[in-house]
Each structure stands twice: as structure tokens, then as C-alpha cells.
Write a protein that holds these residues in place. Structure first.
Motif, PDB file in Angstrom:
ATOM      1  N   PRO A 132      -0.312   8.944  -6.816  1.00  0.00           N
ATOM      2  CA  PRO A 132      -0.403   9.703  -5.795  1.00  0.00           C
ATOM      3  C   PRO A 132      -2.478   9.576  -6.493  1.00  0.00           C
ATOM      4  O   PRO A 132      -3.124  10.732  -5.575  1.00  0.00           O
ATOM      5  CB  PRO A 132       0.499  10.881  -5.675  1.00  0.00           C
ATOM      6  CG  PRO A 132       0.844  10.975  -7.288  1.00  0.00           C
ATOM      7  CD  PRO A 132       0.961   9.796  -6.905  1.00  0.00           C
ATOM      8  N   THR A 159       0.872  -1.112   0.160  1.00  0.00           N
ATOM      9  CA  THR A 159      -0.251  -0.015   0.254  1.00  0.00           C
ATOM     10  C   THR A 159       0.969   1.114   0.268  1.00  0.00           C
ATOM     11  O   THR A 159       0.116   2.383  -0.852  1.00  0.00           O
ATOM     12  CB  THR A 159      -0.841  -0.548   1.474  1.00  0.00           C
ATOM     13  OG1 THR A 159      -1.713  -0.945   0.723  1.00  0.00           O
ATOM     14  CG2 THR A 159      -1.779   0.753   1.203  1.00  0.00           C
ATOM     15  N   ASP A 160       1.796   1.389   0.707  1.00  0.00           N
ATOM     16  CA  ASP A 160       3.062   1.925   0.852  1.00  0.00           C
ATOM     17  C   ASP A 160       3.469   2.882  -0.535  1.00  0.00           C
ATOM     18  O   ASP A 160       3.909   3.978  -1.351  1.00  0.00           O
ATOM     19  CB  ASP A 160       4.040   2.139   1.826  1.00  0.00           C
ATOM     20  CG  ASP A 160       5.054   1.566   1.575  1.00  0.00           C
ATOM     21  OD1 ASP A 160       4.491   0.048   0.358  1.00  0.00           O
ATOM     22  OD2 ASP A 160       6.339   0.938   1.769  1.00  0.00           O
ATOM     23  N   CYS A 193      -5.257   7.751  -4.942  1.00  0.00           N
ATOM     24  CA  CYS A 193      -4.782   7.829  -2.995  1.00  0.00           C
ATOM     25  C   CYS A 193      -5.366   8.995  -2.622  1.00  0.00           C
ATOM     26  O   CYS A 193      -4.661   9.487  -1.743  1.00  0.00           O
ATOM     27  CB  CYS A 193      -4.039   7.285  -2.491  1.00  0.00           C
ATOM     28  SG  CYS A 193      -2.508   7.464  -3.030  1.00  0.00           S
ATOM     29  N   ARG A 194      -5.419   9.526  -3.795  1.00  0.00           N
ATOM     30  CA  ARG A 194      -5.845  11.434  -3.133  1.00  0.00           C
ATOM     31  C   ARG A 194      -6.219  11.566  -1.855  1.00  0.00           C
ATOM     32  O   ARG A 194      -6.311  12.083  -0.543  1.00  0.00           O
ATOM     33  CB  ARG A 194      -6.362  12.731  -3.749  1.00  0.00           C
ATOM     34  CG  ARG A 194      -6.049  13.780  -4.742  1.00  0.00           C
ATOM     35  CD  ARG A 194      -6.082  14.375  -5.175  1.00  0.00           C
ATOM     36  NE  ARG A 194      -5.451  13.463  -6.580  1.00  0.00           N
ATOM     37  CZ  ARG A 194      -6.284  13.952  -8.106  1.00  0.00           C
ATOM     38  NH1 ARG A 194      -7.734  14.643  -7.950  1.00  0.00           N
ATOM     39  NH2 ARG A 194      -5.113  13.226  -9.253  1.00  0.00           N
ATOM     40  N   ASP A 195      -7.674  10.511  -1.569  1.00  0.00           N
ATOM     41  CA  ASP A 195      -8.613  10.528  -0.420  1.00  0.00           C
ATOM     42  C   ASP A 195      -8.222   9.273  -0.109  1.00  0.00           C
ATOM     43  O   ASP A 195      -8.693   7.867  -0.302  1.00  0.00           O
ATOM     44  CB  ASP A 195      -9.817  10.675  -0.767  1.00  0.00           C
ATOM     45  CG  ASP A 195     -11.327  10.312   0.079  1.00  0.00           C
ATOM     46  OD1 ASP A 195     -10.275  10.319   1.732  1.00  0.00           O
ATOM     47  OD2 ASP A 195     -12.148  10.580   0.389  1.00  0.00           O
ATOM     48  N   ARG A 196      -7.454   9.128   1.231  1.00  0.00           N
ATOM     49  CA  ARG A 196      -6.679   7.919   1.390  1.00  0.00           C
ATOM     50  C   ARG A 196      -7.896   6.920   2.311  1.00  0.00           C
ATOM     51  O   ARG A 196      -8.544   6.164   2.105  1.00  0.00           O
ATOM     52  CB  ARG A 196      -6.194   8.483   2.685  1.00  0.00           C
ATOM     53  CG  ARG A 196      -4.840   8.696   1.732  1.00  0.00           C
ATOM     54  CD  ARG A 196      -3.702   9.041   3.158  1.00  0.00           C
ATOM     55  NE  ARG A 196      -2.331   9.345   2.539  1.00  0.00           N
ATOM     56  CZ  ARG A 196      -1.190   9.284   2.053  1.00  0.00           C
ATOM     57  NH1 ARG A 196      -1.009   7.809   3.651  1.00  0.00           N
ATOM     58  NH2 ARG A 196      -0.271   9.527   1.859  1.00  0.00           N
ATOM     59  N   PHE A 203       1.120   4.709  -2.099  1.00  0.00           N
ATOM     60  CA  PHE A 203       0.792   6.185  -1.907  1.00  0.00           C
ATOM     61  C   PHE A 203       2.255   6.947  -2.620  1.00  0.00           C
ATOM     62  O   PHE A 203       1.942   8.087  -2.971  1.00  0.00           O
ATOM     63  CB  PHE A 203       0.874   6.469  -0.260  1.00  0.00           C
ATOM     64  CG  PHE A 203      -0.910   5.843   0.150  1.00  0.00           C
ATOM     65  CD1 PHE A 203      -1.359   5.853   0.066  1.00  0.00           C
ATOM     66  CD2 PHE A 203      -0.151   5.261   1.549  1.00  0.00           C
ATOM     67  CE1 PHE A 203      -2.718   5.469   0.476  1.00  0.00           C
ATOM     68  CE2 PHE A 203      -1.313   4.904   2.369  1.00  0.00           C
ATOM     69  CZ  PHE A 203      -2.322   4.465   1.682  1.00  0.00           C
ATOM     70  N   ARG A 204       2.896   6.470  -2.934  1.00  0.00           N
ATOM     71  CA  ARG A 204       3.865   6.893  -3.054  1.00  0.00           C
ATOM     72  C   ARG A 204       3.939   7.153  -4.301  1.00  0.00           C
ATOM     73  O   ARG A 204       4.208   8.350  -5.496  1.00  0.00           O
ATOM     74  CB  ARG A 204       5.585   6.220  -2.807  1.00  0.00           C
ATOM     75  CG  ARG A 204       6.431   7.120  -3.075  1.00  0.00           C
ATOM     76  CD  ARG A 204       7.744   5.568  -2.962  1.00  0.00           C
ATOM     77  NE  ARG A 204       7.683   5.690  -1.420  1.00  0.00           N
ATOM     78  CZ  ARG A 204       8.384   4.344  -1.364  1.00  0.00           C
ATOM     79  NH1 ARG A 204       9.577   3.837  -1.824  1.00  0.00           N
ATOM     80  NH2 ARG A 204       8.640   3.806   0.066  1.00  0.00           N
ATOM     81  N   PHE A 228      -9.986   5.618  -0.724  1.00  0.00           N
ATOM     82  CA  PHE A 228      -9.021   4.617  -1.638  1.00  0.00           C
ATOM     83  C   PHE A 228      -9.136   2.766  -0.470  1.00  0.00           C
ATOM     84  O   PHE A 228      -8.635   2.691  -1.270  1.00  0.00           O
ATOM     85  CB  PHE A 228      -7.574   4.729  -1.172  1.00  0.00           C
ATOM     86  CG  PHE A 228      -6.104   4.122  -1.410  1.00  0.00           C
ATOM     87  CD1 PHE A 228      -6.073   3.754  -2.770  1.00  0.00           C
ATOM     88  CD2 PHE A 228      -5.904   3.180  -0.275  1.00  0.00           C
ATOM     89  CE1 PHE A 228      -5.512   2.672  -3.483  1.00  0.00           C
ATOM     90  CE2 PHE A 228      -4.562   2.598  -0.776  1.00  0.00           C
ATOM     91  CZ  PHE A 228      -4.455   2.192  -1.857  1.00  0.00           C
TER      92      PHE A 228
END
Length: 149
Positions: free
Chosen positions: A73, A65-66, A76-79, A69-70, A82
Motif C-alpha cells: 500500500p 496490479t491488485d 500505491c497510496r495515490d492510485r 494494491f493489497r 501509481f
């Protein structure tokens, strides 16, 4: 008023424990202080628990998942949204794996091919000898709906 307590135990059951005094008390306090110091030193040295440190490499399904996020983006703007979608997709992958890939169609979906254990055959044989098997089969319902006569 009398307290609601039973009779006093006999003297052989009650033992007197000597109070902690003098050198023993100081030794115990010293041990407690050194244990607390060791715990606080160890707590400062730990960065993250092992499960949190392994999360980037042990994430499900297949992509950590990281990394999402990296490297993505825009996904996953809204986590919160997401993670909601991630849970739905993970459930879908697991459901699909179970029912599409791992499920064997038409396998063990009838009673004719089941293994009959030796105990089952013994009991069934005894029922057949006494005539109880025919009575049980006569009473057994074979359909849910009532048969038309």
C-alpha cells in the motif's frame, strides 16, 4: 408543390404485407416478454465480465496490479500516480525488451546480404541484357551530400 420523389414503382415490385393481427401479435408479444425475462434473469446472475474476472491473473508486467494494491500500500497510496508510473515502467520494460533483448545488432543493416527473389533476378537480368541497368546505376545517388570535385 410536388414532392421530390421519382415515379411510382410498378405494381409487380410493390408487395403488400399483411398486417400482424390477432393470434400472431399475441404470440410475438409473448416471445418478446419471455426473451426479456430471460435476459434480465441472466443479467442478475452475471457478476463480472470475463476480462475483468481474469485481470488479477493476466496483468502486465508479471505482477498483478491488485496484488500491488493489497501487499504494497505504500507504493500505491495515490492510485492515479501509481497507474501513471506503472504505465511508464511497462513501456520501459517493453522498450528494453525490444531493443536490448530481441534486437539483433548488425543484422540486415546493409544491402549485400538481402535475399534476391527469382522475380528480382529475372527483372535485373532483363535490365542487364537491354543495358538499362547500367543507366539506372549511373543515375543512382549514392550519397546524400554532393561530392567535392
Amino acid at each position: 408543390l410536388k414532392p421530390l420523389v421519382g415515379p411510382d414503382p410498378p405494381a409487380s415490385v410493390t408487395r403488400s404485407v399483411p398486417p400482424v393481427t390477432g393470434d400472431r401479435a399475441l404470440t410475438m408479444l409473448g416471445l418478446l416478454r419471455s426473451a426479456a425475462a430471460a435476459a434480465s434473469a441472466r443479467r442478475g446472475a452475471m457478476a463480472l465480465p470475463g476480462s475483468v474476472a481474469r485481470a488479477p491473473v493476466a496483468s502486465i508486467p508479471f505482477v498483478p496490479t491488485d496484488w500491488v494494491f493489497r501487499f504494497a500500500p505504500s507504493l500505491c497510496r495515490d492510485r492515479v500516480r501509481f497507474m501513471y508510473r506503472f504505465n511508464i515502467i511497462s513501456f520501459g520494460i517493453g522498450f528494453g525488451y525490444f531493443y536490448v533483448w530481441s534486437h539483433m545488432p548488425y543484422k540486415a543493416d546493409h544491402y549485400d546480404g538481402f535475399y534476391e527473389s527469382p522475380l528480382y533476378r529475372y527483372v535485373r537480368g532483363n535490365l542487364a541484357k537491354t543495358g538499362a541497368l547500367e543507366e539506372n546505376l549511373r543515375m543512382k545517388r549514392k550519397t546524400f551530400y554532393q561530392e567535392a570535385e
